[in-house]
Design a protein around this motif. Structure first.
Motif, PDB file in Angstrom:
ATOM      1  N   ASP A   4     120.882   0.939 -78.049  1.00 34.14           N
ATOM      2  CA  ASP A   4     119.670   1.375 -78.745  1.00 34.14           C
ATOM      3  C   ASP A   4     118.694   2.017 -77.762  1.00 34.14           C
ATOM      4  O   ASP A   4     118.719   1.711 -76.554  1.00 34.14           O
ATOM      5  N   LYS A   5     117.831   2.872 -78.261  1.00 31.12           N
ATOM      6  CA  LYS A   5     116.827   3.538 -77.434  1.00 31.12           C
ATOM      7  C   LYS A   5     115.987   2.498 -76.698  1.00 31.12           C
ATOM      8  O   LYS A   5     115.507   1.531 -77.288  1.00 31.12           O
ATOM      9  N   GLY A   6     115.854   2.682 -75.377  1.00 29.05           N
ATOM     10  CA  GLY A   6     115.070   1.785 -74.552  1.00 29.05           C
ATOM     11  C   GLY A   6     115.797   0.519 -74.122  1.00 29.05           C
ATOM     12  O   GLY A   6     115.222  -0.309 -73.408  1.00 29.05           O
ATOM     13  N   GLU A   7     117.039   0.347 -74.533  1.00 23.21           N
ATOM     14  CA  GLU A   7     117.801  -0.859 -74.240  1.00 23.21           C
ATOM     15  C   GLU A   7     118.642  -0.651 -72.973  1.00 23.21           C
ATOM     16  O   GLU A   7     119.216   0.410 -72.776  1.00 23.21           O
ATOM     17  N   GLU A   8     118.708  -1.663 -72.147  1.00 23.66           N
ATOM     18  CA  GLU A   8     119.579  -1.643 -70.968  1.00 23.66           C
ATOM     19  C   GLU A   8     121.009  -2.000 -71.409  1.00 23.66           C
ATOM     20  O   GLU A   8     121.196  -2.729 -72.390  1.00 23.66           O
ATOM     21  N   PRO A   9     122.031  -1.516 -70.667  1.00 21.42           N
ATOM     22  CA  PRO A   9     123.415  -1.798 -71.069  1.00 21.42           C
ATOM     23  C   PRO A   9     123.745  -3.283 -71.237  1.00 21.42           C
ATOM     24  O   PRO A   9     124.363  -3.663 -72.235  1.00 21.42           O
ATOM     25  N   LEU A  10     123.343  -4.138 -70.309  1.00 23.56           N
ATOM     26  CA  LEU A  10     123.663  -5.564 -70.453  1.00 23.56           C
ATOM     27  C   LEU A  10     122.975  -6.162 -71.669  1.00 23.56           C
ATOM     28  O   LEU A  10     123.573  -6.950 -72.405  1.00 23.56           O
ATOM     29  N   GLU A  11     121.744  -5.778 -71.902  1.00 22.86           N
ATOM     30  CA  GLU A  11     121.011  -6.233 -73.087  1.00 22.86           C
ATOM     31  C   GLU A  11     121.765  -5.820 -74.358  1.00 22.86           C
ATOM     32  O   GLU A  11     121.925  -6.611 -75.288  1.00 22.86           O
ATOM     33  N   ALA A  12     122.242  -4.576 -74.378  1.00 17.05           N
ATOM     34  CA  ALA A  12     123.013  -4.082 -75.529  1.00 17.05           C
ATOM     35  C   ALA A  12     124.321  -4.852 -75.683  1.00 17.05           C
ATOM     36  O   ALA A  12     124.730  -5.180 -76.804  1.00 17.05           O
ATOM     37  N   ALA A  13     124.974  -5.152 -74.559  1.00 17.98           N
ATOM     38  CA  ALA A  13     126.249  -5.876 -74.621  1.00 17.98           C
ATOM     39  C   ALA A  13     126.062  -7.269 -75.220  1.00 17.98           C
ATOM     40  O   ALA A  13     126.849  -7.695 -76.077  1.00 17.98           O
ATOM     41  N   LEU A  14     125.027  -7.978 -74.793  1.00 20.55           N
ATOM     42  CA  LEU A  14     124.780  -9.314 -75.338  1.00 20.55           C
ATOM     43  C   LEU A  14     124.409  -9.239 -76.819  1.00 20.55           C
ATOM     44  O   LEU A  14     124.846 -10.073 -77.622  1.00 20.55           O
ATOM     45  N   ARG A  15     123.631  -8.228 -77.201  1.00 22.26           N
ATOM     46  CA  ARG A  15     123.271  -8.049 -78.619  1.00 22.26           C
ATOM     47  C   ARG A  15     124.513  -7.746 -79.444  1.00 22.26           C
ATOM     48  O   ARG A  15     124.749  -8.359 -80.491  1.00 22.26           O
ATOM     49  N   GLU A  16     125.325  -6.784 -78.984  1.00 24.47           N
ATOM     50  CA  GLU A  16     126.539  -6.421 -79.721  1.00 24.47           C
ATOM     51  C   GLU A  16     127.494  -7.605 -79.843  1.00 24.47           C
ATOM     52  O   GLU A  16     128.100  -7.819 -80.885  1.00 24.47           O
ATOM     53  N   LEU A  17     127.638  -8.377 -78.770  1.00 29.41           N
ATOM     54  CA  LEU A  17     128.517  -9.548 -78.812  1.00 29.41           C
ATOM     55  C   LEU A  17     128.071 -10.504 -79.910  1.00 29.41           C
ATOM     56  O   LEU A  17     128.883 -10.977 -80.705  1.00 29.41           O
ATOM     57  N   GLY A  18     126.772 -10.757 -79.992  1.00 33.46           N
ATOM     58  CA  GLY A  18     126.251 -11.634 -81.039  1.00 33.46           C
ATOM     59  C   GLY A  18     126.430 -11.046 -82.423  1.00 33.46           C
ATOM     60  O   GLY A  18     126.826 -11.751 -83.363  1.00 33.46           O
ATOM     61  N   GLU A  19     126.139  -9.753 -82.570  1.00 31.64           N
ATOM     62  CA  GLU A  19     126.249  -9.110 -83.882  1.00 31.64           C
ATOM     63  C   GLU A  19     127.680  -9.070 -84.397  1.00 31.64           C
ATOM     64  O   GLU A  19     127.906  -9.168 -85.598  1.00 31.64           O
ATOM     65  N   VAL A  38     131.870  17.807 -70.644  1.00 37.42           N
ATOM     66  CA  VAL A  38     131.609  18.621 -71.830  1.00 37.42           C
ATOM     67  C   VAL A  38     132.845  18.580 -72.727  1.00 37.42           C
ATOM     68  O   VAL A  38     133.957  18.875 -72.292  1.00 37.42           O
ATOM     69  N   HIS A  39     132.637  18.195 -73.968  1.00 33.60           N
ATOM     70  CA  HIS A  39     133.720  18.138 -74.944  1.00 33.60           C
ATOM     71  C   HIS A  39     133.874  19.501 -75.606  1.00 33.60           C
ATOM     72  O   HIS A  39     132.880  20.223 -75.771  1.00 33.60           O
ATOM     73  N   LYS A  40     135.076  19.859 -76.012  1.00 32.83           N
ATOM     74  CA  LYS A  40     135.326  21.170 -76.632  1.00 32.83           C
ATOM     75  C   LYS A  40     134.504  21.393 -77.892  1.00 32.83           C
ATOM     76  O   LYS A  40     134.234  22.525 -78.272  1.00 32.83           O
ATOM     77  N   SER A  41     134.064  20.306 -78.549  1.00 38.40           N
ATOM     78  CA  SER A  41     133.250  20.432 -79.756  1.00 38.40           C
ATOM     79  C   SER A  41     131.805  20.811 -79.434  1.00 38.40           C
ATOM     80  O   SER A  41     131.068  21.236 -80.317  1.00 38.40           O
ATOM     81  N   GLY A  42     131.408  20.610 -78.170  1.00 45.43           N
ATOM     82  CA  GLY A  42     130.020  20.831 -77.785  1.00 45.43           C
ATOM     83  C   GLY A  42     129.128  19.643 -78.087  1.00 45.43           C
ATOM     84  O   GLY A  42     127.954  19.646 -77.734  1.00 45.43           O
ATOM     85  N   LEU A  43     129.664  18.634 -78.757  1.00 47.03           N
ATOM     86  CA  LEU A  43     128.879  17.448 -79.102  1.00 47.03           C
ATOM     87  C   LEU A  43     128.778  16.504 -77.902  1.00 47.03           C
ATOM     88  O   LEU A  43     129.699  16.432 -77.082  1.00 47.03           O
ATOM     89  N   PRO A  44     127.696  15.743 -77.819  1.00 54.31           N
ATOM     90  CA  PRO A  44     127.544  14.781 -76.726  1.00 54.31           C
ATOM     91  C   PRO A  44     128.341  13.499 -76.995  1.00 54.31           C
ATOM     92  O   PRO A  44     128.841  13.278 -78.105  1.00 54.31           O
ATOM     93  N   TYR A  45     128.413  12.650 -75.972  1.00 50.95           N
ATOM     94  CA  TYR A  45     129.029  11.329 -76.079  1.00 50.95           C
ATOM     95  C   TYR A  45     127.942  10.314 -76.417  1.00 50.95           C
ATOM     96  O   TYR A  45     126.852  10.350 -75.853  1.00 50.95           O
ATOM     97  N   ARG A  46     128.254   9.417 -77.332  1.00 45.27           N
ATOM     98  CA  ARG A  46     127.327   8.356 -77.722  1.00 45.27           C
ATOM     99  C   ARG A  46     127.299   7.303 -76.623  1.00 45.27           C
ATOM    100  O   ARG A  46     128.355   6.813 -76.200  1.00 45.27           O
ATOM    101  N   PRO A  47     126.113   6.907 -76.136  1.00 46.01           N
ATOM    102  CA  PRO A  47     126.054   5.842 -75.130  1.00 46.01           C
ATOM    103  C   PRO A  47     126.375   4.490 -75.766  1.00 46.01           C
ATOM    104  O   PRO A  47     125.863   4.162 -76.843  1.00 46.01           O
TER     105      PRO A  47
END
Length: 170
Positions: free
Chosen positions: A48-63, A5-14
């Motif tokens: 992104d919603k519904g995305e697995e971490p490895l899928e996101a990593a490969l997408r981000e690497l390309g982007e 829990v962060h002092k701001s009460g805000l969540p962490y972005r995945p």
């Protein structure tokens, strides 16, 4: 596991991060376009919603780097999610004020291509320049609020060395 829990009460972005390692055992870093600081970082971004971490990593690497999935081999993954907090003056301004920082799954990837396979002039560029860095220089190159995270990444991911037969080894 629940997020701290962060002092701001805000969540962490995945999110995800990628340690892209070349045949010389150097790590890709890009200099951010959106920073007035000389801010360098390894490729990273949100899941992104519904995305697995490895899928996101490969997408981000390309982007972010233009590196295609066939030019990498996944060689490691952080066992745990790693966290960083935004500085207080950035909370409320980054990511439309919805998050206090990120929780990230990190991947080590061996780069199988050549420097000509890297193209940071992507559809939505994030970097103004790029280079291969030693691991020792990573913490010095990045913004101060991510230095602890980068030390954790270095500890969490395997210390991969060039494969036998590369760089003239027998």
């Amino acid at each position: 596991m629940t997020d701290p829990v962060h002092k701001s009460g805000l969540p962490y972005r995945p999110g995800v991060g990628i340690m892209l390692i070349n045949a010389d055992d150097k790590v890709f870093v890009g200099q951010r376009l959106d920073s007035k600081l000389e801010a360098w970082q390894m490729p990273q971004g949100g899941i992104d919603k519904g995305e697995e971490p490895l899928e996101a990593a490969l997408r981000e690497l390309g982007e972010e780097t233009g590196v295609a999935p066939h030019h990498v081999e996944v060689i490691g993954e952080s066992a745990e999610w790693l966290y960083y907090d935004l500085p207080d003056d950035m909370i409320g301004t980054i990511w439309k004020g919805k998050y206090c920082g990120q929780r990230q799954k990190w991947f080590a990837m061996r780069f199988l291509g050549t420097d000509t396979d890297v193209n940071i002039a992507t559809e939505h560029p994030e970097f103004r320049s790029w280079m291969w860095s030693t691991r020792e220089d990573l913490a010095r190159l990045i913004v101060p609020f991510k230095q602890v995270l980068y030390r954790q990444v270095l500890a969490a991911l395997p210390q991969i060395r060039p494969a036998s037969g590369e760089l003239g080894s027998a």
